[in-house]
Design an enzyme around this catalytic site. Structure first.
Site, PDB file in Angstrom:
ATOM      1  N   SER A 125       6.297 103.600  52.754  1.00 33.29           N
ATOM      2  CA  SER A 125       5.353 102.894  51.877  1.00 33.29           C
ATOM      3  C   SER A 125       4.726 101.711  52.591  1.00 33.29           C
ATOM      4  O   SER A 125       5.364 101.066  53.420  1.00 33.29           O
ATOM      5  CB  SER A 125       6.099 102.410  50.619  1.00 33.29           C
ATOM      6  OG  SER A 125       5.300 101.503  49.891  1.00 33.29           O
ATOM      7  N   TYR A 150      13.746  97.634  46.817  1.00 32.49           N
ATOM      8  CA  TYR A 150      13.057  98.933  46.995  1.00 32.49           C
ATOM      9  C   TYR A 150      12.331  98.941  48.341  1.00 32.49           C
ATOM     10  O   TYR A 150      12.537  99.849  49.159  1.00 32.49           O
ATOM     11  CB  TYR A 150      12.058  99.195  45.866  1.00 32.49           C
ATOM     12  CG  TYR A 150      11.013 100.200  46.286  1.00 32.49           C
ATOM     13  CD1 TYR A 150       9.737  99.797  46.644  1.00 32.49           C
ATOM     14  CD2 TYR A 150      11.348 101.547  46.398  1.00 32.49           C
ATOM     15  CE1 TYR A 150       8.804 100.710  47.099  1.00 32.49           C
ATOM     16  CE2 TYR A 150      10.413 102.474  46.851  1.00 32.49           C
ATOM     17  CZ  TYR A 150       9.142 102.037  47.204  1.00 32.49           C
ATOM     18  OH  TYR A 150       8.220 102.941  47.677  1.00 32.49           O
ATOM     19  N   LYS A 154      12.982 101.116  52.215  1.00 31.12           N
ATOM     20  CA  LYS A 154      12.004 101.865  53.037  1.00 31.12           C
ATOM     21  C   LYS A 154      12.061 101.370  54.478  1.00 31.12           C
ATOM     22  O   LYS A 154      12.042 102.167  55.429  1.00 31.12           O
ATOM     23  CB  LYS A 154      10.597 101.701  52.471  1.00 31.12           C
ATOM     24  CG  LYS A 154      10.372 102.407  51.144  1.00 31.12           C
ATOM     25  CD  LYS A 154      10.645 103.908  51.245  1.00 31.12           C
ATOM     26  CE  LYS A 154      10.447 104.628  49.928  1.00 31.12           C
ATOM     27  NZ  LYS A 154      10.803 106.063  50.002  1.00 31.12           N
TER      28      LYS A 154
HETATM   29  C1  WQD Z   1      -1.803  97.828  41.690  1.00 34.38           C
HETATM   30  C2  WQD Z   1      -2.621  96.605  41.283  1.00 34.38           C
HETATM   31  C3  WQD Z   1      -1.356  94.892  40.164  1.00 34.38           C
HETATM   32  C4  WQD Z   1      -0.514  97.176  36.551  1.00 34.38           C
HETATM   33  C5  WQD Z   1       3.473  99.716  43.840  1.00 34.38           C
HETATM   34  C6  WQD Z   1       4.646  99.640  44.754  1.00 34.38           C
HETATM   35  C7  WQD Z   1       4.368 100.485  45.977  1.00 34.38           C
HETATM   36  C8  WQD Z   1       4.057 101.887  45.522  1.00 34.38           C
HETATM   37  C9  WQD Z   1       2.864 101.896  44.580  1.00 34.38           C
HETATM   38  C10 WQD Z   1       6.040 103.242  45.506  1.00 34.38           C
HETATM   39  C11 WQD Z   1      -1.865  95.295  41.531  1.00 34.38           C
HETATM   40  C12 WQD Z   1      -2.434  95.487  39.247  1.00 34.38           C
HETATM   41  C13 WQD Z   1      -0.968  96.816  37.803  1.00 34.38           C
HETATM   42  C14 WQD Z   1      -1.043  96.534  35.395  1.00 34.38           C
HETATM   43  C15 WQD Z   1      -2.464  95.220  36.811  1.00 34.38           C
HETATM   44  N1  WQD Z   1       5.185 102.452  44.868  1.00 34.38           N
HETATM   45  N2  WQD Z   1      -1.922  95.856  37.920  1.00 34.38           N
HETATM   46  N3  WQD Z   1      -2.013  95.573  35.579  1.00 34.38           N
HETATM   47  O1  WQD Z   1       2.101  97.101  43.083  1.00 34.38           O
HETATM   48  O2  WQD Z   1       0.236  97.918  44.629  1.00 34.38           O
HETATM   49  O3  WQD Z   1       2.353  99.192  44.503  1.00 34.38           O
HETATM   50  O4  WQD Z   1       3.208 101.039  43.468  1.00 34.38           O
HETATM   51  O5  WQD Z   1       6.020 103.645  46.630  1.00 34.38           O
HETATM   52  O6  WQD Z   1       5.510 100.495  46.801  1.00 34.38           O
HETATM   53  O7  WQD Z   1       4.802  98.318  45.168  1.00 34.38           O
HETATM   54  O8  WQD Z   1       0.806  99.246  42.596  1.00 34.38           O
HETATM   55  O9  WQD Z   1      -0.240 100.132  40.560  1.00 34.38           O
HETATM   56  O10 WQD Z   1       1.711  98.505  40.312  1.00 34.38           O
HETATM   57  O11 WQD Z   1      -0.518  97.679  41.079  1.00 34.38           O
HETATM   58  O12 WQD Z   1      -3.339  94.337  36.941  1.00 34.38           O
HETATM   59  O13 WQD Z   1      -0.660  96.821  34.211  1.00 34.38           O
HETATM   60  O14 WQD Z   1      -2.871  96.654  39.893  1.00 34.38           O
HETATM   61  O15 WQD Z   1      -1.304  93.476  39.997  1.00 34.38           O
HETATM   62  O16 WQD Z   1      -2.796  94.319  41.956  1.00 34.38           O
HETATM   63  P1  WQD Z   1       1.357  98.234  43.710  1.00 34.38           P
HETATM   64  P2  WQD Z   1       0.480  98.934  41.063  1.00 34.38           P
END
Ligand code: WQD
Length: 337
Positions: A125, A150, A154
């Site tokens: 990741s 987590y 990785k």
């Molecule tokens: C994306 C953006 C949030 C939800 C995570 C893990 C990563 C991988 C993918 C496993 C961010 C914003 C989100 C919401 C929001 N997982 N957001 N409101 O955090 O980049 O990555 O998932 O492998 O390892 O860390 O993905 O989709 O959670 O967030 O504003 O209700 O959307 O702040 O900027 P992230 P995400």
């Protein structure tokens, strides 16, 4: 037909990779304990492929089961997806994450060695980069201190794989560093099935669009980005699946004790607001959202430099953000309310 074991193969990325493998002439074999996936995925795969994908219902920490699978199937490679991946949960339950995510890799390596199966593709990741100092992020960008157990599992797993290679244990390995997988197969037979309230942006957006959630909270709009919201590299899950097939093919003529790693993203960043606007365009719906506080642990902006995977694996993304959101929305509409 070459058999490829997919651990966690009933999961979101694993199931889409099963489709891509069959389409490329391989026979996938799934092992999944269904702790974060549903058996209905197997029906979706049958509907897409017109054939059953063989599966084992069990845990890849179960040494007897892994031995049984390797005894019953002459495997030419393994793709290791099986891992817990909820960032927040990993902070609350670190040992659960270290035992499962690291333990399952150690058992897999031992089993592969004893059965002479050499090719391994590992699901890593972009989280290993933390907030990169330069963008787009390249594979030689220094990894940062993990933001969560987590993310640390990785990094530890990647270190184990490079040590296994350096000690010449006879495997050949690729680690794929995923950015943000979104989207679904065009048939809407399979897609992302988050259990409970989605932590990730796109499933929360589509559930809000479907009226399952009242409104989306945008976690902060005071970042140093064009519209103040975080930037991520959203990659269509079918493009990500294709990168796994190309990795298996790339390993074929590599010598044992080969190890390499690749970023797998679209190579382009989009803000949260751009995702919302793009969703509204493809769905024809106005999304109900509000601006809330920043989410602890979020990096401000990250997107991939995909030069290396494009040159070495001859892989390039075929879908853009709109394509992925259109497919996510079609998948959401196929689900019961
Ligand atoms: C994306 C953006 C949030 C939800 C995570 C893990 C990563 C991988 C993918 C496993 C961010 C914003 C989100 C919401 C929001 N997982 N957001 N409101 O955090 O980049 O990555 O998932 O492998 O390892 O860390 O993905 O989709 O959670 O967030 O504003 O209700 O959307 O702040 O900027 P992230 P995400």
């Amino acid at each position: 037909m070459e058999k490829i074991l997919i651990t966690g193969g009933a999961g979101y990325i694993g199931s889409h990779t099963a489709v891509a493998l069959v389409n490329a002439g391989y026979q996938p074999i799934i092992i999944d304990n269904f702790s974060n996936s549903d058996k209905s995925v197997l029906n979706g795969l049958r509907n897409i492929l017109g054939e059953e994908v063989p599966y084992y219902d069990g845990d890849c920490n179960d040494a007897d089961l892994m031995k049984k699978i390797f005894t019953e199937n002459a495997l030419t490679g393994v793709i290791h997806f099986a891992a817990y991946k909820a960032v927040g949960e990993s902070v609350a339950q670190p040992l659960k994450y270290y035992k499962n995510n690291v333990g399952s890799l150690l058992l897999l390596i031992e089993t592969m060695q004893s059965f002479g199966v050499k090719s391994l593709v590992f699901s890593s990741s972009c989280t290993v980069y933390g907030q990169p100092d330069q963008l787009p992020v390249r594979e030689d960008t220094p990894r940062k201190l993990a933001e969560s157990p987590y993310g640390n599992t990785k990094k530890i797993c990647e270190d184990i794989l490079s040590d296994v290679t350096r000690s010449k244990l006879g495997l050949k390995i690729i680690s794929l560093r995923y950015f943000n997988p979104i989207g679904a197969h065009e048939s809407a037979e399979i897609g992302e099935l988050p259990l409970g309230v989605p932590a990730n942006l796109v499933p929360f957006v589509t559930q809000t669009g479907a009226g399952i959630r009242k409104e989306l909270t945008v976690y902060g709009d005071d970042y140093a980005t064009p519209d103040g919201t975080c930037i991520r590299d959203y990659i269509h899950v079918m493009d990500l699946a294709d990168a796994h097939v190309k990795s298996i093919e790339y390993l074929k003529d590599k010598p044992v004790d080969f190890f390499d790693l690749f970023n797998v993203g679209r190579g382009k960043g989009n803000t949260v607001m751009e995702v919302i606007k793009s969703f509204e365009k493809v769905s024809g719906k106005s999304l109900n959202y509000k601006i809330g506080a920043r989410r602890p642990g979020d990096v401000e902006k990250v997107w991939a430099d995909t030069t290396k995977i494009s040159e070495k694996l001859k892989w390039n993304p075929q879908y853009n953000l709109e394509d992925a959101l259109r497919d996510s929305w079609r998948w959401q509409l196929s689900l019961p309310l």
